[in-house]
Design a protein around this motif. Structure first.
Motif, PDB file in Angstrom:
ATOM      1  N   UNK A  76       0.880  -1.122   0.075  1.00 24.26           N
ATOM      2  CA  UNK A  76      -0.171  -0.111  -0.037  1.00 24.26           C
ATOM      3  C   UNK A  76       0.782   1.262   0.033  1.00 24.26           C
ATOM      4  N   UNK A  77       2.122   1.144   0.766  1.00 30.11           N
ATOM      5  CA  UNK A  77       3.024   2.412   0.691  1.00 30.11           C
ATOM      6  C   UNK A  77       3.632   2.632  -0.390  1.00 30.11           C
TER       7      UNK A  77
ATOM      8  N   UNK B 283       3.879   5.546  -5.604  1.00 26.32           N
ATOM      9  CA  UNK B 283       3.862   5.748  -6.881  1.00 26.32           C
ATOM     10  C   UNK B 283       2.810   6.761  -7.572  1.00 26.32           C
ATOM     11  N   UNK B 284       1.613   6.884  -6.972  1.00 28.32           N
ATOM     12  CA  UNK B 284       0.663   7.773  -7.148  1.00 28.32           C
ATOM     13  C   UNK B 284       0.988   9.089  -6.673  1.00 28.32           C
TER      14      UNK B 284
ATOM     15  N   UNK C 102      12.443   7.688 -12.670  1.00 24.83           N
ATOM     16  CA  UNK C 102      13.337   6.808 -13.245  1.00 24.83           C
ATOM     17  C   UNK C 102      14.242   5.882 -12.420  1.00 24.83           C
ATOM     18  N   UNK C 103      14.300   6.367 -10.975  1.00 24.02           N
ATOM     19  CA  UNK C 103      15.303   5.758  -9.882  1.00 24.02           C
ATOM     20  C   UNK C 103      14.305   4.786  -9.007  1.00 24.02           C
ATOM     21  N   UNK C 104      13.329   5.128  -9.230  1.00 22.27           N
ATOM     22  CA  UNK C 104      12.138   4.258  -8.140  1.00 22.27           C
ATOM     23  C   UNK C 104      12.337   2.842  -8.442  1.00 22.27           C
TER      24      UNK C 104
ATOM     25  N   UNK D 244       7.689   2.184 -10.905  1.00 22.71           N
ATOM     26  CA  UNK D 244       6.644   3.035 -11.621  1.00 22.71           C
ATOM     27  C   UNK D 244       6.703   2.595 -13.275  1.00 22.71           C
ATOM     28  N   UNK D 245       8.143   2.165 -13.727  1.00 20.53           N
ATOM     29  CA  UNK D 245       8.272   1.981 -15.045  1.00 20.53           C
ATOM     30  C   UNK D 245       7.615   0.809 -15.586  1.00 20.53           C
TER      31      UNK D 245
END
Length: 393
Positions: free
Chosen positions: A14-15, A20-21, A61-63, A148-149
């Motif tokens: 959930x976190x 991401x959101x 991009x680093x997520x 995210x990607x």
């Protein structure tokens, strides 16, 4: 234990979803602020909207980017440029090779930041992101689950970046923005909105007051019964609303504390760098003074040596003149040599001629001529006439 681990996994997922959101939402806001700012002036490295957008894109991009495994099994950190360099290598007429060969950019993070600027100036950032996301194998190899990607937000990212093609950017690829030693810090303050009016404050106070009064009333034994059951749902809803507002205030408080901590770290780094620069300036000033004193001493010493050389030159000239004037033998020899060179053309060098030549140069030669006369080395007409045994003709 199983239930605890399951709840932890749910909380972590959930976190991650909330993170991401939030990043995608903030990215949308930053793109909008960039477009609004471009209507009034040119966007360059000094624009705070661009710096915030670059930090947000770097965070996206680093997520959940995987590290690089070494031979010893350790995982070293990796930058998003490693992913972009591989995923966008097949893009036609790309700037990947030119950025890879840049001399003033050495670190991987700095190259990634240079790529963002060049892609914005080329108006092809959305094209690069779309091409990288299409290479699913490479994306899967570089990122962990939940990135995210790898989610649905990636398509939204490529779509919202398409609006940046209408902006004319102007960047310098030699500034401090390309320094890879500084982390990308997102400033959320332009996107926070505090719209708590007096009505909401009064409603919150009323809810808290009603909760307190209901709690005090429920503590008495005469209020226990059906009224408590009838108002249970309303009390539960009020408690949920207060709890949500409390959590929102707590999150904002945590964000502001984190922002203050980051600013304190930056301030301490700036203070330490300022101290180092001041110490360096003092050292340079001391070295400059020492060099100046040494040069002044050298100049004075050279002037003294020049004066001594000049005095020695005058003394040597005077000594040579005195030697020439007071050395009759040398002058006589020199004159004898010069005259002898003239006399050797057709006449014999006799003692009388040498004496005559010497008489023209010095008194000593005159004395030698007189001595020659006295020793009867020269023939005079008077002696020939008065000598016995000779008759005048």
């Amino acid at each position: 234990m199983a239930a605890l681990s399951l709840s932890r996994k749910k909380n972590s997922s959930r976190n991650a979803g909330v993170e991401r959101k939030n990043l995608i939402t903030v990215c949308r806001f930053s793109v909008k602020t960039l477009i609004d700012r471009s209507c009034f002036e040119t966007i360059d490295d000094s624009a705070p909207e661009f710096l915030n957008f670059a930090s947000i894109l770097e965070q996206i991009l680093s997520h959940r980017l995987k590290g690089q495994l070494t031979w010893f099994g350790y995982e070293s950190p990796r930058s998003f440029w490693d992913y972009i360099r591989v995923a966008c290598s097949k893009v036609p007429h790309s700037c990947i090779c030119s950025i890879e060969n840049m001399e003033n950019v050495s670190s991987s993070r700095a190259k990634g930041r240079a790529w963002i600027r060049v892609a914005l100036m080329e108006k092809r950032l959305s094209e690069y992101i779309t091409a990288a996301l299409r290479d699913y194998k490479t994306t899967r190899r570089f990122y962990d689950d939940g990135a995210i990607v790898l989610g649905e937000e990636a398509n939204m990212l490529a779509g919202m970046l398409l609006g940046l093609n209408a902006i004319d950017f102007s960047f310098c690829l030699k500034g401090e923005g390309l320094d890879g030693s500084f982390p990308a810090v997102i400033d959320y303050t332009p996107y926070l909105k505090f719209t708590q009016s007096s009505e909401s404050i009064s409603s919150d106070e009323e809810e808290l007051r009603t909760l307190g009064s209901s709690g005090s009333e429920s503590s008495t034994p005469e209020n226990i019964g059906p009224p408590f059951i009838m108002d249970e749902n309303s009390w539960y809803n009020k408690c949920k609303r207060v709890e949500q507002k409390y959590r929102l205030a707590l999150e904002q408080k945590g964000y502001l504390e984190e922002l203050v901590r980051l600013r304190e770290v930056q301030l301490s780094d700036s203070v330490s760098k300022n101290k180092l620069l001041l110490q360096r300036i003092k050292d340079l000033d001391v070295n400059h003074k020492l060099e100046k004193e040494q040069l002044e001493y050298i100049i004075v010493e050279l002037q003294d040596q020049l004066k001594s050389f000049q005095s020695l030159g005058h003394l040597s000239a005077d000594a040579s003149l005195s030697q020439i004037s007071f050395d009759p033998g040398q002058s006589q020899d020199e004159n004898g040599k010069h005259d002898g060179s003239h006399l050797s053309e057709g006449k014999e060098a006799t003692p009388s001629l040498l004496g005559l030549c010497g008489s023209l140069t010095s008194v000593a030669s005159y004395k030698s001529l007189a001595s020659l006369k006295s020793s009867e080395c020269l023939a005079s007409p008077t002696t020939e006439m008065t000598s016995p045994g000779l008759t005048p003709s």
